[in-house]
Write a protein that holds these residues in place. Structure first.
Motif, PDB file in Angstrom:
ATOM      1  N   LEU A   1      -5.270 -18.051 -10.144  1.00 49.66           N
ATOM      2  CA  LEU A   1      -4.071 -17.242 -10.311  1.00 49.66           C
ATOM      3  C   LEU A   1      -2.955 -17.889  -9.503  1.00 49.66           C
ATOM      4  O   LEU A   1      -3.040 -17.985  -8.277  1.00 49.66           O
ATOM      5  N   THR A   2      -1.901 -18.337 -10.183  1.00 51.74           N
ATOM      6  CA  THR A   2      -0.835 -19.111  -9.530  1.00 51.74           C
ATOM      7  C   THR A   2       0.523 -18.501  -9.842  1.00 51.74           C
ATOM      8  O   THR A   2       1.409 -19.172 -10.378  1.00 51.74           O
ATOM      9  N   ASP A   3       0.692 -17.228  -9.507  1.00 45.18           N
ATOM     10  CA  ASP A   3       1.983 -16.585  -9.724  1.00 45.18           C
ATOM     11  C   ASP A   3       3.073 -17.285  -8.938  1.00 45.18           C
ATOM     12  O   ASP A   3       2.823 -17.923  -7.905  1.00 45.18           O
ATOM     13  N   HIS A   4       4.314 -17.143  -9.403  1.00 41.49           N
ATOM     14  CA  HIS A   4       5.448 -17.790  -8.753  1.00 41.49           C
ATOM     15  C   HIS A   4       5.754 -17.131  -7.417  1.00 41.49           C
ATOM     16  O   HIS A   4       6.122 -15.947  -7.341  1.00 41.49           O
ATOM     17  N   ASN A   5       5.573 -17.905  -6.343  1.00 38.40           N
ATOM     18  CA  ASN A   5       6.029 -17.518  -5.001  1.00 38.40           C
ATOM     19  C   ASN A   5       5.457 -16.200  -4.501  1.00 38.40           C
ATOM     20  O   ASN A   5       6.054 -15.545  -3.645  1.00 38.40           O
ATOM     21  N   THR A   6       4.310 -15.788  -5.004  1.00 39.30           N
ATOM     22  CA  THR A   6       3.664 -14.578  -4.510  1.00 39.30           C
ATOM     23  C   THR A   6       2.168 -14.662  -4.750  1.00 39.30           C
ATOM     24  O   THR A   6       1.714 -15.333  -5.688  1.00 39.30           O
ATOM     25  N   MET A   7       1.413 -13.966  -3.899  1.00 39.96           N
ATOM     26  CA  MET A   7      -0.030 -13.855  -4.073  1.00 39.96           C
ATOM     27  C   MET A   7      -0.456 -12.400  -4.234  1.00 39.96           C
ATOM     28  O   MET A   7      -1.645 -12.080  -4.170  1.00 39.96           O
ATOM     29  N   SER A   8       0.507 -11.524  -4.490  1.00 36.01           N
ATOM     30  CA  SER A   8       0.207 -10.096  -4.585  1.00 36.01           C
ATOM     31  C   SER A   8      -0.647  -9.756  -5.795  1.00 36.01           C
ATOM     32  O   SER A   8      -1.324  -8.724  -5.815  1.00 36.01           O
ATOM     33  N   GLY A   9      -0.653 -10.599  -6.818  1.00 39.99           N
ATOM     34  CA  GLY A   9      -1.426 -10.329  -8.022  1.00 39.99           C
ATOM     35  C   GLY A   9      -2.918 -10.404  -7.826  1.00 39.99           C
ATOM     36  O   GLY A   9      -3.682 -10.042  -8.734  1.00 39.99           O
ATOM     37  N   LEU A  10      -3.376 -10.863  -6.663  1.00 44.60           N
ATOM     38  CA  LEU A  10      -4.808 -10.999  -6.405  1.00 44.60           C
ATOM     39  C   LEU A  10      -5.471  -9.691  -6.004  1.00 44.60           C
ATOM     40  O   LEU A  10      -6.692  -9.640  -5.827  1.00 44.60           O
ATOM     41  N   ILE A  11      -4.715  -8.617  -5.858  1.00 43.00           N
ATOM     42  CA  ILE A  11      -5.276  -7.321  -5.469  1.00 43.00           C
ATOM     43  C   ILE A  11      -6.346  -6.902  -6.480  1.00 43.00           C
ATOM     44  O   ILE A  11      -6.114  -6.902  -7.686  1.00 43.00           O
ATOM     45  N   GLY A  12      -7.520  -6.593  -5.970  1.00 44.38           N
ATOM     46  CA  GLY A  12      -8.623  -6.145  -6.821  1.00 44.38           C
ATOM     47  C   GLY A  12      -9.411  -7.266  -7.469  1.00 44.38           C
ATOM     48  O   GLY A  12     -10.227  -7.006  -8.366  1.00 44.38           O
ATOM     49  N   LYS A  13      -9.216  -8.507  -7.023  1.00 39.27           N
ATOM     50  CA  LYS A  13      -9.854  -9.641  -7.717  1.00 39.27           C
ATOM     51  C   LYS A  13     -11.376  -9.605  -7.636  1.00 39.27           C
ATOM     52  O   LYS A  13     -12.054 -10.005  -8.579  1.00 39.27           O
ATOM     53  N   GLU A  14     -11.961  -9.124  -6.528  1.00 41.84           N
ATOM     54  CA  GLU A  14     -13.410  -9.126  -6.383  1.00 41.84           C
ATOM     55  C   GLU A  14     -14.066  -8.244  -7.446  1.00 41.84           C
ATOM     56  O   GLU A  14     -15.076  -8.634  -8.059  1.00 41.84           O
TER      57      GLU A  14
ATOM     58  N   GLU B   1      -6.615  -8.194 -14.719  1.00 45.60           N
ATOM     59  CA  GLU B   1      -7.790  -7.866 -15.522  1.00 45.60           C
ATOM     60  C   GLU B   1      -7.624  -8.339 -16.961  1.00 45.60           C
ATOM     61  O   GLU B   1      -8.572  -8.862 -17.564  1.00 45.60           O
ATOM     62  N   GLU B   2      -6.444  -8.196 -17.535  1.00 45.91           N
ATOM     63  CA  GLU B   2      -6.212  -8.692 -18.892  1.00 45.91           C
ATOM     64  C   GLU B   2      -6.360 -10.207 -18.948  1.00 45.91           C
ATOM     65  O   GLU B   2      -6.921 -10.756 -19.906  1.00 45.91           O
TER      66      GLU B   2
END
Length: 358
Positions: free
Chosen positions: A38-51, A22-23
């Motif tokens: 969103l291109t975090d290193h070796n994970t896609m967990s940061g996409l939670i809540g993207k919608e 969100e920030e």
């Protein structure tokens, strides 16, 4: 065509960033971006809540992941699921790219000439690519004030070399954005050109009206323009056929013979984009058309006092039939902070072998 301002390389606290999604979205919206990857290193967990965050800030968030290994960093965008990066060895990146494509994503070289170990493990690209045709794009500008950095000049030259060799690879920029700290350095933007049929009729912002898959396809096709200032676009009028960035000029055959008709370049500089978020000193810039044949055209462009759109039209030079033009792009050069730098460039328009030999 609608041009959306995109930031294609970002990180959150789910890898080595110090910002939440969100920030990141709030900061991107304030900087006039329509979409981020969103291109975090070796994970896609940061996409939670993207919608929910997309709706709150009117910003499209594209799923991605930066493959981070000892031999290089590869930005992957548009994946439908997690692509396992762990089995990739130095000579096996081609299989890694194929796995990304199988999941509907695209793959690009991230900051390929940035300093590597021990300063940044794996940041320098050492993978052995067998099939350059599978590479979707190269991040030729990385970081803030990218056009002044030597490692980015090397990446830009690599892209040009591959175009000269006949490969059709897109070029992008990426801030490699980790934190919301303020910067007064120029920020690059990758604009993606979206056709009207790629936008849904839902009454939302242009970003949220654009389908995620449309953004991915647009980047894959190289319909992009990169800048630290005004938006630069290019089309070619070839025998009545209008060819935008990323497309191919068709061969024209009449009575069994190749018809060499004049090709008209239509260029546009839009100084109104992201108003108030960037500036150029008063000067006369240089607008160029460059191809595998070298610099074909050069025009003087005064920077306007107020934001406006400045169109230009020129006929491409003719060359002997033995010298084929393979591709062409537009570049804007000028002075930024006392340095003569590349301010903006388009991706390429391509020419069929055996087609227009101008």
């Amino acid at each position: 065509m609608k041009w959306l301002a995109c930031e294609l390389h970002t990180h959150t606290l789910h890898s080595d960033g110090s910002q939440t999604l969100e920030e990141l979205a709030e900061g991107a919206a304030k900087l006039g971006f329509d979409a981020i990857a969103l291109t975090d290193h070796n994970t896609m967990s940061g996409l939670i809540g993207k919608e929910e965050i997309e709706q709150k800030y009117g910003l499209r968030i594209i799923p991605g992941m930066e493959w981070t290994t000892f031999y290089g960093h590869m930005v992957t965008i548009g994946l439908s699921a997690f692509a396992d990066w762990r089995q990739t060895v130095q000579g096996g990146i081609d299989e890694g790219i194929r796995s990304v494509h199988r999941l509907g994503g695209i793959a690009g070289l991230a900051h390929p000439f940035r300093m590597g170990s021990p300063a940044c493990t794996g940041c320098f690209w050492e993978y052995e690519i067998e099939n350059w045709s599978a590479v979707d794009y190269i991040e030729v500008w990385s970081g803030t004030f990218p056009s002044i950095q030597l490692n980015n000049r090397r990446a830009f030259d690599l892209w040009t070399d591959k175009l000269n060799e006949g490969y059709r690879i897109a070029a992008t920029s990426g801030r490699d954005w980790h934190t919301q700290s303020e910067t007064d350095e120029p920020i690059s933007v990758t604009y993606l050109g979206i056709e009207e049929d790629g936008m849904a009729e839902n009454g939302n912002s242009a970003a949220l009206s654009t389908r995620e898959e449309t953004l991915i396809r647009t980047l894959r096709e190289g319909r992009a323009s990169v800048t630290i200032g005004p938006l630069l676009t290019l089309t070619l009028d070839a025998g009545g056929t209008v060819c935008p960035i990323g497309s191919t000029v068709p061969a024209v055959v009449e009575r069994g013979k190749s018809t060499e008709q004049p090709i008209i370049a239509n260029l546009m500089l839009d100084f109104s984009v992201r108003a108030g978020l960037w500036s150029l000193p008063k000067q006369v810039c240089r607008l160029k058309l460059c191809s595998n044949l070298g610099e074909e055209l050069s025009l003087e462009v005064p920077v306007p006092l107020d934001g406006q759109m400045m169109p230009f039209k020129a006929q491409l030079p003719e060359f002997p039939p033995a010298i084929p033009r393979r591709w062409i792009r537009a570049e804007l050069w000028g002075t930024v902070r006392g340095a003569h730098v590349l301010i903006a460039f388009t991706n390429a328009i391509y020419f069929n072998e055996g087609g227009y030999l101008c």
